[in-house]
Scaffold this active site. Sequence first.
Site, short mmCIF file in Angstrom:
data_model
loop_
_atom_site.label_atom_id
_atom_site.label_comp_id
_atom_site.label_asym_id
_atom_site.label_seq_id
_atom_site.Cartn_x
_atom_site.Cartn_y
_atom_site.Cartn_z
N GLY A 245 -31.10 94.11 -84.49
CA GLY A 245 -31.64 93.46 -85.69
C GLY A 245 -31.33 91.98 -85.77
CB SER B 281 11.81 92.75 -80.74
OG SER B 281 10.62 93.23 -81.29
NE ARG C 191 -40.13 95.14 -76.90
CZ ARG C 191 -40.34 96.14 -77.77
NH1 ARG C 191 -39.42 96.44 -78.65
NH2 ARG C 191 -41.46 96.81 -77.74
CE1 TYR D 272 9.54 97.64 -79.05
CE2 TYR D 272 11.10 97.70 -77.23
CZ TYR D 272 10.76 97.29 -78.50
OH TYR D 272 11.62 96.53 -79.24
CG MET E 219 -31.28 88.64 -80.66
SD MET E 219 -30.78 86.92 -80.87
CE MET E 219 -31.92 86.14 -79.75
CB CYS F 162 8.06 94.26 -83.36
SG CYS F 162 8.94 92.76 -83.79
CG HIS G 9 -30.22 96.58 -90.53
ND1 HIS G 9 -29.31 96.30 -91.51
CD2 HIS G 9 -30.05 95.65 -89.56
CE1 HIS G 9 -28.62 95.21 -91.16
NE2 HIS G 9 -29.06 94.79 -89.99
CE LYS H 130 -34.83 95.16 -76.15
NZ LYS H 130 -35.16 94.34 -77.35
#
Lengths: 896, 896
Positions: B105, B776, B96, B863, B107, B843, B467, B26
Amino acid sequence: MGKWVYTFGDGAAEGSAAMRDLLGGKGANLAEMASLGLPVPPGFTISTEVCTWFYAHERAYPDDLRGQIAAALEEVGRIAGRRFGDPAAPLLVSVRSGARASMPGMMDTVLNLGLNDETVHSIAEMADARFAWDSYRRFIQMYGDVVLGVDHGEFEAILEIERERRGLEQDTDMAAEDWQQVVARYKEMIEETLGAPFPQDPVEQLRGAIGAVFGSWMNSRAVTYRRLHDIPQEWGTAVTVQAMVFGNMGATSATGVAFTRNPSTGERELYGEFLVNAQGEDVVSGIRTPQELTEQARIAAASPGPSLEALMPEAFAGFLDVARRLEAHYRDMQDMEFTIENGKLWMLQTRSGKRTARAALKIAVDMAAEGLISREEAIDRVEPASLDQLLHPTLDPDAHRDVITRGLPASPGAAAGEIVFTSAEAERLSAAGRSTILVRAETSPEDIQGMVAARGVVTSRGGMTSHAAVVARGMGKPCVCGAGAMRIDVRSGTMTVGGRVFHAGDPVTIDGGTGEIMAGYVEMIQPALSGDFGELMGWADDVRRLRIRANAETAGDARTAREFGAEGIGLCRTEHMFFEGDRILSVREMILADSTEGRSAALSRLLPMQRKDFADLFRIMRGLPVTIRLLDPPLHEFLPHTDAEIAEVAASMGVTEAALRGRVIALTESNPMLGHRGCRLLITYPEIPTMQARAILEAAADVSAETGEPIAPEIMVPLVAMKTELDRVRKLIDQAADAIAVERGARPAYSVGTMIELPRAALRAHEIAESAEFFSFGTNDLTQTTFGISRDDAASFLEAYRDLNLLEADPFRTLDAEGVGVLIRVAANEGRKVRPDIKLGVCGEHGGDPASVLFCEKIGLDYVSCSPYRVPIARLAAAQAALATAREARTVGEAG
Amino acid sequence: MGKWVYTFGDGAAEGSAAMRDLLGGKGANLAEMASLGLPVPPGFTISTEVCTWFYAHERAYPDDLRGQIAAALEEVGRIAGRRFGDPAAPLLVSVRSGARASMPGMMDTVLNLGLNDETVHSIAEMADARFAWDSYRRFIQMYGDVVLGVDHGEFEAILEIERERRGLEQDTDMAAEDWQQVVARYKEMIEETLGAPFPQDPVEQLRGAIGAVFGSWMNSRAVTYRRLHDIPQEWGTAVTVQAMVFGNMGATSATGVAFTRNPSTGERELYGEFLVNAQGEDVVSGIRTPQELTEQARIAAASPGPSLEALMPEAFAGFLDVARRLEAHYRDMQDMEFTIENGKLWMLQTRSGKRTARAALKIAVDMAAEGLISREEAIDRVEPASLDQLLHPTLDPDAHRDVITRGLPASPGAAAGEIVFTSAEAERLSAAGRSTILVRAETSPEDIQGMVAARGVVTSRGGMTSHAAVVARGMGKPCVCGAGAMRIDVRSGTMTVGGRVFHAGDPVTIDGGTGEIMAGYVEMIQPALSGDFGELMGWADDVRRLRIRANAETAGDARTAREFGAEGIGLCRTEHMFFEGDRILSVREMILADSTEGRSAALSRLLPMQRKDFADLFRIMRGLPVTIRLLDPPLHEFLPHTDAEIAEVAASMGVTEAALRGRVIALTESNPMLGHRGCRLLITYPEIPTMQARAILEAAADVSAETGEPIAPEIMVPLVAMKTELDRVRKLIDQAADAIAVERGARPAYSVGTMIELPRAALRAHEIAESAEFFSFGTNDLTQTTFGISRDDAASFLEAYRDLNLLEADPFRTLDAEGVGVLIRVAANEGRKVRPDIKLGVCGEHGGDPASVLFCEKIGLDYVSCSPYRVPIARLAAAQAALATAREARTVGEAG
């Protein structure tokens, strides 16, 4: 083309003692003896490379082997003045196996080979007819059994029938014609059984015998023995073919075995036994009870028969001289076989003698004192693991002993257990956790596994060199041999002695040092380190670098450890303290509490008890470091599990069974070894380490005030995988210390370290060392996680792995240097980079394993920690490791 | 001394968008907008470093912060023409929070700060009295709740009493005096509750508000949100203090939020909503239903109220221009907040807009087409994990729909489940494996965990930026908002709509793309890759290096995988095939067989079934590699466990219950994860791999004959720790191939490789690679063994670890690069040294996790293999990984 065959004899040899790997122990030493000019019958050895070739080529032989054997036979015949297969002057040979390591009783032997229907007549002419036909029937019997695979019961049955038909009691009563008849019957039986006649061609006989020796390398007894003794299958066996000499040529012939020192006690005295008019197999088989070699021994044993010294003084003197030369040459106690043929001495074998741990110790210490070897060599001469035998209880001399009979003190040590009459039963009961004494008429190689399983062995037949005695000594297993007053009936499961009947399952105690067999269980006492043992330990302490600590949590264990020379406690498992007395109640209350407060209340009741435990340890270990591990096991280990236990505990705690069962179920895990334990528990229940840290630090402060000496406990956090975990627990410990500092006005001294027992911890050691003042490698869990093997579940496949030769050694016994060891090495190096003075040790069961101790020495750890009874083993192993490492460094230095 | 405070306003700023880490999103964007000359109320940002300092120093502040804030306030006042705390021309400010990552929502915010009993009068004079007292009561209410910790119900109760006392229905009906009364009552209540009056000193007010923002960084909602979104705690939050502008100054004032493109669909259109005479909080709270910004949107929605475009054309035109400039400047879709005060536009915030996966895709592809960004940037713009939303089923358009009402299409996707009215219930049922739809009047940050647990979310109040809508879109969770026809009664557990009553537990289906809510379960259809999705996937395929395979064993899964772009099967788990139909009977017969023959007989019945399975896979994967893993799980997984199941299975198999139970008990293990499974099973039951190898090779031969194309299956051996294990199983496979060669006259082509899933295998990779044609990496088991954590048992402590911040990410979701990754890297390097062309893949489930894919790219694996539905995710992640790696290489190259 290779050289497969090595000849020896007539004062020369192609081989030597250094060629043990190639020629086997027997072949190498025969060559060496021949070179030394000792009387050795000529012969040759077919090398272990042929065995390797044989198994790599589906049991075939190298092409050029046949020619080399023929040439060697020619040479042996030349020396002996005979020819193999010559009907007129036949050369007879023995065929024996011989591996790199001695494997007694495991391999097969054939004697008198070369006899057939023709040559038996020449032998009869040269010696006498009875001898010739007796030798021939012995040959057929042995060859039939070993090479042709005919059940030896078949031969015994024929022999018994023939003997009975003649109304004779003993084999010795059989005449030449009787043996000729037996030979005929044997040959008929073989032809009937096998559909082929007994081979008459000596060359074919020899080929068969050589094949049988190589084949026996893979028989199940040999495989079992190798597994038991960690002998690799790849080594293979050699075959030695040697001209026969005969101890059974009459009253001026004999055969015997001897040790240059007493293999049981280590005393410096010629020790052994012999039989007149016998072949070597008769001595070791234990069928006839042999006579002593020396007069001194005969008198001590009150034996009826004359000693060799008295009977054949000239041959005895010659043998004594040979024995002395051999011991001095080999610089070690020798185990020899000899034969006297018509008064002439022949040496058939020499080798380093097997000995009990006690004898090994005494021989090593004595030889160093005699100047025969150095102290360092003495240290190397004793197998550390064998000390185990000396570190276990012996019979209390003041205890009542109901001695039922006495046999030969064949292998020292005391043992007690239920009587079993078969090896199978010994194995079965041992698997069920019961102690047994194996009682047999005599043992054979088939009994090896039963002997391993039993606590002790008793035989009614056989001498000090019988199978039972030799094997039991090798195993360090108490054994009483030749208890001839005992009658054993395996079928009815009874043993009768002096009118008393004992049944299978009855308790007996044996003392292998005295030969006593006692009814019931006799009280035992703890061993002490003194005499030769203390001497050698002192030498070991002088050369070792590694410190030795013990794993101990009770005062008793700690005291034993200190007496055995432990230099501190490397692992105090606090959870063991949680089970004692009514503590378990508070532990369970803690586990069942719903809140931090409830847990803290239960823990506060445990605090004073834990504090006292630690104070006791600090007092006993005064001046030495103590490492205390915070709570490690999952909480469900403290809860009851069966319905009955749950009901009982619930009632005693005043909670409902449902509540208790609910908690038990909630805590149940799929893989508890990898579950909610160790630092994971300490982090989720911070009250626990807080209480334990307080108990440790308060105890240290109390004892320090008492003694005026500072105490800085080492607090160890288990199962760390990430530095953040250690930091978290460390913070709780520091907070406890802060609180004590405020209460007592002085901050306690302590260090915090961690177990390295997970692969990730080893890989992140450089980070973890930032927060850890010491690493203790928990090699049990590290082995489990590195291999992905649960020790509790491994039996089902590790056994198969060993049979298939997939595994060099059990990684839970000997540290896996190639996998687990790599992680330890990395962690040690990385840890030291970050914190050069970090203390490094091992506290798994590997700490008491000599091979693993060598690994720890090589990578430069600071200490190993093992169970109290293994501390002396570790001390000796550490000394040997230091010597080996120094030797290696010198070799590298010289090479450089 | 540091710089803690950064000012902005009046066309200049000390900060910029690049300083997001320091100023929060912000603060950084406000500074950037100010520098761009856009209308931004002046203000300043207290940096995240102060937050870090705050938590490192027990919630204290740096000494020099106070002076820097005072100076900044002075500067803001100068620009605004007012002074903070000046009774005559008071400067009011908003306070803020603003973290590096957006945390909607999570803070707390305080508006109108600076009002007190004095300044309220000045405001009344400057604007009007009603506005001033309404603002003051809002300030007290917010400040009381957020800073002072007074329950907001207390304020609501007072407000309600005051309203009812006056007979008024709406807050808007309240007059200045009414609000003045409310203020008085609020102040009384606060003084009563806290024992201290409401603070009147603006400086004290500001100090309190800043402390509350920093304090809120560690509140439990924020902690939960961070954990859910992997936001490190160390980042901290900044605090932005800014001069107030008022959207609630009457009919020419307004406040609103807008996106430069539609965040749900990605369409290029200004999208948002506003409220006349309101403050920002009124829009997002969902209490009043907002109006559309554009005429087009108003018409499409058939809304009654006018659009901003119609109502305030001048301000709208100005805003449209600002929105275009911001999107062009940031080169991304913007999410903006604005306020119109008496006709003048003020920008309060801009940031990259959150968007659905569908919108992200369309925006990325469109922007690349528009030339705003490159194709590579477009690839990077889409979060791979978000594609998951597009890869799941949608409602079958032909299915019957019983639509009960309609709300706003707040977050697309279809979901079905049981109605639940509380988040706790959603969590409870989800834990039990049940699907739920969370139905709420509106959601609040307390509902986050319930929203995570539910399949979809429905609210009766609130708009597209409420929200519920924002959070659901962030989660990719289907959501229908503002279904106003619905009446929810949480107490009775009912939802009433159109006269129909639905109870908790009743099934409903929602379509977040249309806003429809339907009774019962509606049939769904599978997603397809087309349009923007297909376009982006094509671009991704052009840049990625890693191949993507799928874990699949059924024909259905294999087809899905191929449709989603899988380039082969990386893991076919053959055990899944063992459970199908009546195969389990043969499997059980095999397990119960006493002999090798019995097992072989049972296996021979399985052979044709397995052969058919593999043939199907080879056909579907024609031209692509297929890796088949031999049987892995322990045998007890195939046996029944409860008494009832045992009785049933025993009866159907014709064995006794006792026999079956005996086998079950014999196979039970303490730690099955580390037990008798994988290659250990294949070695002890060689019949199993023999059968499986035959099935695989015969199937390959059959399909190859069918298609005329060669097939070389990759046969994978699981759980190898030692090369000897792989060699043993490999031999069995080779023997099966030899047999087939003889039978069919041609030797089948295949390769043999292994899973690397144990630390020891990784450490001995150089040896294992001698026998393995591929590795693998089984990252699931490798993570379990490296950490020593059983995934099944980890919940009890990993949750606590996350709360205590001991763990950066769940290692079972994102590959632990520092531990497990080290082993993988070592194994990959060592394996390649021995066998340069060795194939390397992953895998485990990590194969579908973008962070883990990046790791695999960096170490150069060939892969990754993941579940079929994650294949597109892996394709995109692999493309991003390739781009990131190339960028890194360029950076290193430039630096070098």
